[in-house]
Each structure stands twice: as C-alpha cells, then as structure tokens.
Design an enzyme around this catalytic site. Structure first.
Site, PDB file in Angstrom:
ATOM      1  CG  ASN A 156      21.215  18.107  57.260  1.00  0.00           C
ATOM      2  OD1 ASN A 156      20.663  18.605  58.139  1.00  0.00           O
ATOM      3  ND2 ASN A 156      21.842  18.860  56.286  1.00  0.00           N
ATOM      4  CD  GLU A 162      22.446  22.689  56.233  1.00  0.00           C
ATOM      5  OE1 GLU A 162      22.154  21.778  56.810  1.00  0.00           O
ATOM      6  OE2 GLU A 162      21.891  23.044  55.221  1.00  0.00           O
ATOM      7  CG  HIS A 166      20.069  21.629  59.751  1.00  0.00           C
ATOM      8  ND1 HIS A 166      19.682  21.473  58.554  1.00  0.00           N
ATOM      9  CD2 HIS A 166      18.825  21.916  60.899  1.00  0.00           C
ATOM     10  CE1 HIS A 166      18.387  21.835  58.502  1.00  0.00           C
ATOM     11  NE2 HIS A 166      17.991  21.930  59.621  1.00  0.00           N
ATOM     12  CG  ASP A 201      17.428  29.120  61.749  1.00  0.00           C
ATOM     13  OD1 ASP A 201      16.269  29.602  62.006  1.00  0.00           O
ATOM     14  OD2 ASP A 201      17.859  28.046  61.740  1.00  0.00           O
TER      15      ASP A 201
HETATM   16  C1  GLP Z   1      15.056  23.771  59.790  1.00  0.00           C
HETATM   17  C2  GLP Z   1      15.579  25.099  60.708  1.00  0.00           C
HETATM   18  C3  GLP Z   1      15.494  24.764  62.140  1.00  0.00           C
HETATM   19  C4  GLP Z   1      14.602  23.958  62.421  1.00  0.00           C
HETATM   20  C5  GLP Z   1      14.790  22.525  61.821  1.00  0.00           C
HETATM   21  C6  GLP Z   1      13.681  21.585  61.652  1.00  0.00           C
HETATM   22  O1  GLP Z   1      15.722  24.040  58.524  1.00  0.00           O
HETATM   23  N1  GLP Z   1      16.635  25.744  60.386  1.00  0.00           N
HETATM   24  O2  GLP Z   1      15.649  25.783  62.931  1.00  0.00           O
HETATM   25  O3  GLP Z   1      14.395  23.455  63.699  1.00  0.00           O
HETATM   26  O4  GLP Z   1      15.262  22.676  60.466  1.00  0.00           O
HETATM   27  O5  GLP Z   1      12.827  21.681  61.020  1.00  0.00           O
HETATM   28  P1  GLP Z   1      11.143  21.161  60.956  1.00  0.00           P
HETATM   29  O6  GLP Z   1      10.641  21.257  62.144  1.00  0.00           O
HETATM   30  O7  GLP Z   1      10.335  21.741  59.753  1.00  0.00           O
HETATM   31  O8  GLP Z   1      11.431  19.740  60.496  1.00  0.00           O
END
Ligand code: GLP
Length: 336
Positions: A187, A194, A189, A117
């Site tokens: 959440n 989402e 995702h 992403d």
């Molecule tokens: C983010 C990204 C994901 C990531 C996830 C966890 O928003 N879109 O690709 O893996 O959420 O993020 P984090 O490792 O900072 O908790």
C-alpha cells in the site's frame, strides 16, 4: 508523465558521501521540513538500478551496507525487515566471511543500527517479532553485540507512545541515520508509515491498516487477525533526515506501487513517494518490480557481470559476483 527518477546501471557518482560532507548535509538534530528539502536542497532525481536477478540484487545491496559500515560508521545504519530483506541479510553474512579478521573485528566494534519498526505486543523472543528476526538473520550470523542492534520496544504495551518517543530520542542522540535501508509495502508504506502519511510524521505508535495486516499475515499463520494491531515506526521525518536512502523492491506484486511511488507527485496517500524529496535516494529493483516504470517501456533485460562497487579505500570490497542489468542505460530523464 511526472518522472522523478533516472535509470542507471551504476552506483550514481553522488551516492558515496565525501567525509567532509558528513554530518552537515542531512540528519543531525535539526530536522528539515519537507518544504525546506524541496526548496533548499541540491535535489537529485531518484536513481534506480535494476537487476536481472534477485540474487545479484541481494549481493549488491549487501555490499553497499557492508561498505557503509566500514567507511561511514559515524552514523547508524537504518535497517528494515520483511521478506525482501531476507536474501540481503543472507548475502551480508556471506560477505562478512570475505573480510579480513581485522576488518570483521572493526565492523563488529563500530556497528550501530536502528531498525525502522516493531510490532507492539510481541515479546523480543517471539519468533514473529522483528527483534527475533534481526537476531537470527543479522546479530547472530554477523557476531554482533546485541546492544548495538537497536529496535523500538515492542513490549512496551503499557505506553507504546512513550516508547516511540524514547526510540526517537535515542536515535536523535546519535545524530540521525546515515544510510537508511527501506522496503516497500503493497500500500506504499515505508517502515510502518501507513497512508495517509505526511512527510513530517515523526517516530510514533501507529495503527496498522487491514492491508498491511493482510500482507504480513504469512508470519502469523496466515490469519490477518493474528497480526498485531499496532506498531512503533520511525516516521518519514527520521527517514527523510537520513543521509542516504536505499529502497529495495522485488517481485511483480510491487511493480504497480513502485511505479506510482516514483512517477506520481509525492503525496500522503503513498508514503514511499516522499523519497522523491530526498537528495540521495537510490532504488534497487529486480526486473519484475521495475516492469511498469515508464509505462513498461524500459529496455529488455539482459545480463552482464557487475563491476565491483567502486570508490576510494575499498580494500574490503567483497567480490560481488552480481549480475546487473545493462539493458538500462543511464538516462537523464526530465524530473518534473
Ligand atoms: C513491512 C515492514 C517494512 C517492510 C515492508 C515490506 O510491513 N513494516 O519494514 O520493509 O513492509 O515487506 P516485505 O519485504 O515482506 O514485502
């Protein structure tokens, strides 16, 4: 209780992909629907490897990524960003130094990765962009050709929907992801899919939820309002079409969502729960993130030296030095 996972201390024997299976089971240009996957595939329960410490976890995950690049370069590697992955990329850079010069050269020549992403509206050079993050954590430390490290075009503000279609087409032309690395949003995702999100959702431009903008505000000076409102993300369609999934989850804040993702029936309300439909899904979690699985009754943490990730032709296998949690035995729990 619905359970769709088993806890193991070792890499499951179904995890390595025999060369003969390459490109015929998953991925490819024909994308199977979630129903086809649920009915027609030899579906294994998700395997979960729990680590006592997150440093050992990062080393182990990095070794899986490195091995994938050396042994299965036919398919691109799917990559994720976020705080969870920072130690993984650091470990990957360290392990690269353990390779022979010839192996390093081969890895660089054959590297191909597609990130999950990117925010819409951030310049590639903007340090808050995922493109900049990949440059500083992956491309530069590993000495990779930037052309081989693909991300959605977050600068395509005029038509991010077309940019998403273009990214999907670019990925499809490769045959689809081989090994897909995933993080987990609070959440539920994965990527920026989402909730609610169906298992067939394709690569697209999405609106980010207030929860996600809040979760990711740290990189934007702490103000969720400064987090971009839109992102381009691979969909569950492309993610579930990968040959293998590797979900990495660390920290107590993710314990509840991880337990729901693995223990509730798959639902659009929790996009990560769709990984239960995948035939080769491995979850790697630290003790804090795994604390609520099986109602918190999983065995106490204890450490032992991890065996090197085994398999044929792994002359380049880094000495992991990781410590995995032996308190968890391979357990064949009911899957439904
Ligand atoms: C983010 C990204 C994901 C990531 C996830 C966890 O928003 N879109 O690709 O893996 O959420 O993020 P984090 O490792 O900072 O908790």
């Amino acid at each position: 209780m619905h359970r769709s996972f088993v806890i193991t201390t070792e890499e499951p024997n179904w995890w390595p992909i025999p060369p003969a299976e390459a490109s015929c089971e998953a991925g490819g240009t024909e994308q199977e629907s979630s129903a086809e996957r649920a009915n027609g595939w030899d579906r294994k329960p998700v395997a979960l490897v729990r680590f006592a410490d997150s440093a050992g976890l990062a080393d182990w995950v990095a070794s899986l990524l490195l091995r994938d690049r050396l042994l299965r370069p036919e398919r691109p590697l799917g990559l994720a960003t976020g705080r969870t992955m920072e130690p993984v990329y650091a470990a990957l850079a360290r392990q690269l130094n353990g390779l022979t010069p010839a192996e390093r050269q081969e890895l660089r020549m054959r590297w191909c990765s597609f990130n999950l992403d990117a925010y819409v509206g951030l310049d590639r050079a903007d340090p808050r962009s995922f493109a900049a993050e990949m440059t500083s954590r992956l491309t530069t430390p590993l000495g990779l050709d930037p052309e081989r490290v693909h991300l959605p075009d977050g600068q395509a503000t005029a038509d991010p929907h077309a940019a998403a279609e273009c990214y999907a087409a670019q990925l499809a032309a490769t045959g689809g992801i081989g090994l897909q690395l995933l993080g987990l949003g609070l959440n539920g995702h994965v990527g920026f899919n989402e909730p609610p999100c169906d298992a067939d959702a394709p690569c697209r431009c999405v609106e980010l939820s207030p929860a996600t903008r809040h979760q990711n505000a740290e990189a934007f000076g702490g103000d969720p309002e400064d987090v971009p409102q839109q992102a381009i993300t691979l969909g569950l369609r492309e993610i579930l079409a990968a040959e293998r999934l590797l979900l990495v989850v660390t920290g107590a804040s993710k314990a509840e969502v991880l337990a729901r993702a693995l223990q509730q029936p798959p639902t659009p309300e929790l996009p990560a729960s769709w990984i239960q439909l995948h035939p080769r899904a491995l979850v790697v979690a630290d003790g804090a993130a795994a604390a609520l699985l099986d109602g918190g009754r999983n065995p106490p943490t204890a450490e032992r030296a991890a065996s090197a990730v085994a398999g044929p032709g792994h002359a380049a296998e880094p000495d992991l030095g990781a410590r995995r949690d032996p308190g968890l035995r391979a357990t064949s729990w009911p899957t439904r």
